[in-house]
Design an enzyme around this catalytic site. Structure first.
Site, PDB file in Angstrom:
ATOM      1  N   ASN A   9      30.612  62.433 -56.855  1.00 38.66           N
ATOM      2  CA  ASN A   9      31.946  62.728 -56.332  1.00 38.66           C
ATOM      3  C   ASN A   9      31.753  63.362 -54.962  1.00 38.66           C
ATOM      4  O   ASN A   9      31.427  64.541 -54.865  1.00 38.66           O
ATOM      5  CB  ASN A   9      32.664  63.687 -57.295  1.00 38.66           C
ATOM      6  CG  ASN A   9      33.984  64.186 -56.726  1.00 38.66           C
ATOM      7  OD1 ASN A   9      34.484  63.648 -55.739  1.00 38.66           O
ATOM      8  ND2 ASN A   9      34.541  65.218 -57.343  1.00 38.66           N
ATOM      9  N   TRP A  10      31.947  62.568 -53.934  1.00 41.68           N
ATOM     10  CA  TRP A  10      31.635  63.043 -52.577  1.00 41.68           C
ATOM     11  C   TRP A  10      32.720  63.966 -52.025  1.00 41.68           C
ATOM     12  O   TRP A  10      32.557  64.550 -50.968  1.00 41.68           O
ATOM     13  CB  TRP A  10      31.437  61.858 -51.639  1.00 41.68           C
ATOM     14  CG  TRP A  10      30.226  61.018 -51.953  1.00 41.68           C
ATOM     15  CD1 TRP A  10      29.401  61.113 -53.050  1.00 41.68           C
ATOM     16  CD2 TRP A  10      29.684  59.959 -51.159  1.00 41.68           C
ATOM     17  NE1 TRP A  10      28.401  60.177 -52.980  1.00 41.68           N
ATOM     18  CE2 TRP A  10      28.547  59.449 -51.827  1.00 41.68           C
ATOM     19  CE3 TRP A  10      30.055  59.384 -49.935  1.00 41.68           C
ATOM     20  CZ2 TRP A  10      27.788  58.401 -51.309  1.00 41.68           C
ATOM     21  CZ3 TRP A  10      29.301  58.340 -49.428  1.00 41.68           C
ATOM     22  CH2 TRP A  10      28.177  57.863 -50.114  1.00 41.68           C
ATOM     23  N   LYS A  11      33.861  64.028 -52.697  1.00 39.19           N
ATOM     24  CA  LYS A  11      34.991  64.855 -52.241  1.00 39.19           C
ATOM     25  C   LYS A  11      35.341  64.486 -50.792  1.00 39.19           C
ATOM     26  O   LYS A  11      35.232  63.316 -50.431  1.00 39.19           O
ATOM     27  CB  LYS A  11      34.662  66.341 -52.425  1.00 39.19           C
ATOM     28  CG  LYS A  11      34.149  66.613 -53.851  1.00 39.19           C
ATOM     29  CD  LYS A  11      34.081  68.059 -54.225  1.00 39.19           C
ATOM     30  CE  LYS A  11      33.576  68.168 -55.665  1.00 39.19           C
ATOM     31  NZ  LYS A  11      33.570  69.528 -56.166  1.00 39.19           N
ATOM     32  N   HIS A  95      40.761  65.329 -61.268  1.00 34.53           N
ATOM     33  CA  HIS A  95      39.740  66.331 -60.931  1.00 34.53           C
ATOM     34  C   HIS A  95      40.398  67.707 -60.807  1.00 34.53           C
ATOM     35  O   HIS A  95      41.554  67.812 -60.374  1.00 34.53           O
ATOM     36  CB  HIS A  95      39.056  65.953 -59.612  1.00 34.53           C
ATOM     37  CG  HIS A  95      37.870  66.807 -59.322  1.00 34.53           C
ATOM     38  ND1 HIS A  95      37.978  68.034 -58.722  1.00 34.53           N
ATOM     39  CD2 HIS A  95      36.557  66.636 -59.603  1.00 34.53           C
ATOM     40  CE1 HIS A  95      36.765  68.579 -58.630  1.00 34.53           C
ATOM     41  NE2 HIS A  95      35.888  67.748 -59.163  1.00 34.53           N
ATOM     42  N   GLU A  97      40.147  69.981 -58.706  1.00 36.23           N
ATOM     43  CA  GLU A  97      40.657  70.314 -57.370  1.00 36.23           C
ATOM     44  C   GLU A  97      42.026  69.683 -57.151  1.00 36.23           C
ATOM     45  O   GLU A  97      42.874  70.259 -56.476  1.00 36.23           O
ATOM     46  CB  GLU A  97      39.646  69.863 -56.298  1.00 36.23           C
ATOM     47  CG  GLU A  97      38.445  70.803 -56.277  1.00 36.23           C
ATOM     48  CD  GLU A  97      37.139  70.149 -55.897  1.00 36.23           C
ATOM     49  OE1 GLU A  97      37.144  69.051 -55.310  1.00 36.23           O
ATOM     50  OE2 GLU A  97      36.085  70.739 -56.211  1.00 36.23           O
ATOM     51  N   GLU A 164      34.266  69.161 -66.941  1.00 34.36           N
ATOM     52  CA  GLU A 164      33.864  69.988 -65.808  1.00 34.36           C
ATOM     53  C   GLU A 164      34.511  71.365 -65.925  1.00 34.36           C
ATOM     54  O   GLU A 164      35.677  71.531 -65.533  1.00 34.36           O
ATOM     55  CB  GLU A 164      34.307  69.337 -64.495  1.00 34.36           C
ATOM     56  CG  GLU A 164      33.737  67.964 -64.266  1.00 34.36           C
ATOM     57  CD  GLU A 164      33.728  67.592 -62.783  1.00 34.36           C
ATOM     58  OE1 GLU A 164      32.637  67.324 -62.266  1.00 34.36           O
ATOM     59  OE2 GLU A 164      34.792  67.601 -62.156  1.00 34.36           O
ATOM     60  N   GLY A 170      30.854  73.778 -57.972  1.00 37.14           N
ATOM     61  CA  GLY A 170      30.520  74.256 -56.632  1.00 37.14           C
ATOM     62  C   GLY A 170      30.105  75.716 -56.571  1.00 37.14           C
ATOM     63  O   GLY A 170      29.995  76.284 -55.482  1.00 37.14           O
ATOM     64  N   SER A 210      27.965  71.936 -60.918  1.00 38.99           N
ATOM     65  CA  SER A 210      26.643  72.406 -60.484  1.00 38.99           C
ATOM     66  C   SER A 210      25.493  71.723 -61.223  1.00 38.99           C
ATOM     67  O   SER A 210      24.487  72.364 -61.516  1.00 38.99           O
ATOM     68  CB  SER A 210      26.549  73.932 -60.577  1.00 38.99           C
ATOM     69  OG  SER A 210      27.524  74.538 -59.750  1.00 38.99           O
ATOM     70  N   GLY A 231      28.860  66.748 -57.641  1.00 43.03           N
ATOM     71  CA  GLY A 231      29.491  67.024 -56.351  1.00 43.03           C
ATOM     72  C   GLY A 231      28.433  67.270 -55.287  1.00 43.03           C
ATOM     73  O   GLY A 231      27.861  66.344 -54.719  1.00 43.03           O
ATOM     74  N   GLY A 232      28.149  68.527 -55.027  1.00 42.86           N
ATOM     75  CA  GLY A 232      27.240  68.917 -53.939  1.00 42.86           C
ATOM     76  C   GLY A 232      25.921  68.158 -53.926  1.00 42.86           C
ATOM     77  O   GLY A 232      25.479  67.677 -52.872  1.00 42.86           O
TER      78      GLY A 232
HETATM   79  P1  PGA Z   1      29.556  70.303 -58.052  1.00 44.08           P
HETATM   80  O1  PGA Z   1      30.925  69.471 -58.220  1.00 44.08           O
HETATM   81  O2  PGA Z   1      28.448  69.408 -58.575  1.00 44.08           O
HETATM   82  O3  PGA Z   1      29.444  70.537 -56.573  1.00 44.08           O
HETATM   83  O4  PGA Z   1      29.692  71.542 -58.841  1.00 44.08           O
HETATM   84  C1  PGA Z   1      31.160  68.679 -59.351  1.00 44.08           C
HETATM   85  C2  PGA Z   1      32.537  68.072 -59.254  1.00 44.08           C
HETATM   86  O5  PGA Z   1      33.453  68.739 -58.748  1.00 44.08           O
HETATM   87  O6  PGA Z   1      32.755  66.919 -59.681  1.00 44.08           O
END
Ligand code: PGA
Length: 248
Positions: A9-11, A95, A97, A164, A170, A210, A231-232
């Site tokens: 998930n590159w956001k 998601h 967010e 999640e 994050g 994470s 994500g990251g």
């Molecule tokens: P993260 O994000 O790996 O940076 O914690 C995961 C996500 O939001 O899908």
């Protein structure tokens, strides 16, 4: 046996040219990994170039959201047909967010998931509790509600679910493999109630929050953890490929 699925998930990261370059690296570094489905989910503006970069390879393309209407006066929104036309096969829905910052609810998750399924896209439906909810013992209630309402009256056998925990996204804090497994098993029991045991056993449930190369293997070794939503660590080819390899 469920095939593991690891999705990036590159956001809101990477321009179109950066996306294409990253996919070229990911393709090379994950080419030898067998039995793990690999998906990248760049921003909408990258999808055309990303599709060209993925073409003919094992790397599949996902988007990060979808609108539920097929077309019309919905400024700023993107339909299933638009995504399909670009070669997109997967789409992240609900998601945290989007729930936190953009008013996403279980009801809109349901509408978006239906639109994705109707178009033949694979929805990656995100669920997970906030820290305050975990602290007061509401994790199970929250996640069960998100699954039941988000997937109500839909073909749950065709979705991927991403668990999640919001406090792990994050932050560098990960749910322990035991904590994650407990919620994954609960999600699977909920799916069994909704659609029967066979369907529940066929659904992939990813962990996200994470996930990194150094914790991925232990998490994905749990009986009900079938991959990761990253994500990251999905923003560099080396760490993403290491997580994919940990799923094999
Ligand atoms: P993260 O994000 O790996 O940076 O914690 C995961 C996500 O939001 O899908």
């Amino acid at each position: 046996m469920r095939t593991k699925i690891v999705a990036g998930n590159w956001k809101m990261n990477k321009t179109a040219s950066e996306a294409a370059a990253l996919i070229v690296e990911i393709k090379a570094l994950t080419a030898e990994v067998a039995n793990v489905e690999v998906v990248v989910c760049p921003p909408f503006t990258d999808l055309k170039d990303a599709a060209a970069a993925c073409a003919g390879s094992h790397v599949k393309l996902g988007a990060q959201n979808i609108h539920w209407e097929p077309s019309g006066a919905y400024t700023g929104e993107i339909s299933a047909a638009m995504l399909k036309d670009l070669g997109v096969t997967h789409v992240i829905i609900g998601h945290s967010e989007r729930r936190q910052y953009f008013g996403e609810t279980d009801a809109t998750v349901n509408l978006r998931t239906k639109a994705a399924l109707d178009a033949g896209l694979v929805p990656i439906v995100c669920v997970g509790e906030m820290l305050e909810e975990r602290k007061v013992g509401q994790t199970g209630d929250v996640v069960v509600r998100q699954v039941k309402v988000g997937l109500a009256d839909l073909d749950v056998g065709k979705v991927v679910i991403a668990y999640e925990p919001v406090w792990a996204i994050g932050t560098g804090l990960t749910a322990s493999p035991t904590q994650a497994q407990e919620v994954h098993a609960l999600i699977r029991r909920t799916l069994a109630e909704m659609a029967g045991g066979d369907v529940a056993n066929s659904v992939r449930i990813q962990y996200g929050g994470s996930m990194k190369p150094d914790n991925a293997k232990e998490l994905m070794s749990q009986p009900d953890i079938d991959g990761g939503l990253i994500g990251g660590a999905a923003l560099t080819a080396k760490s993403f490929a290491a997580i994919v390899a940990a799923g094999a």
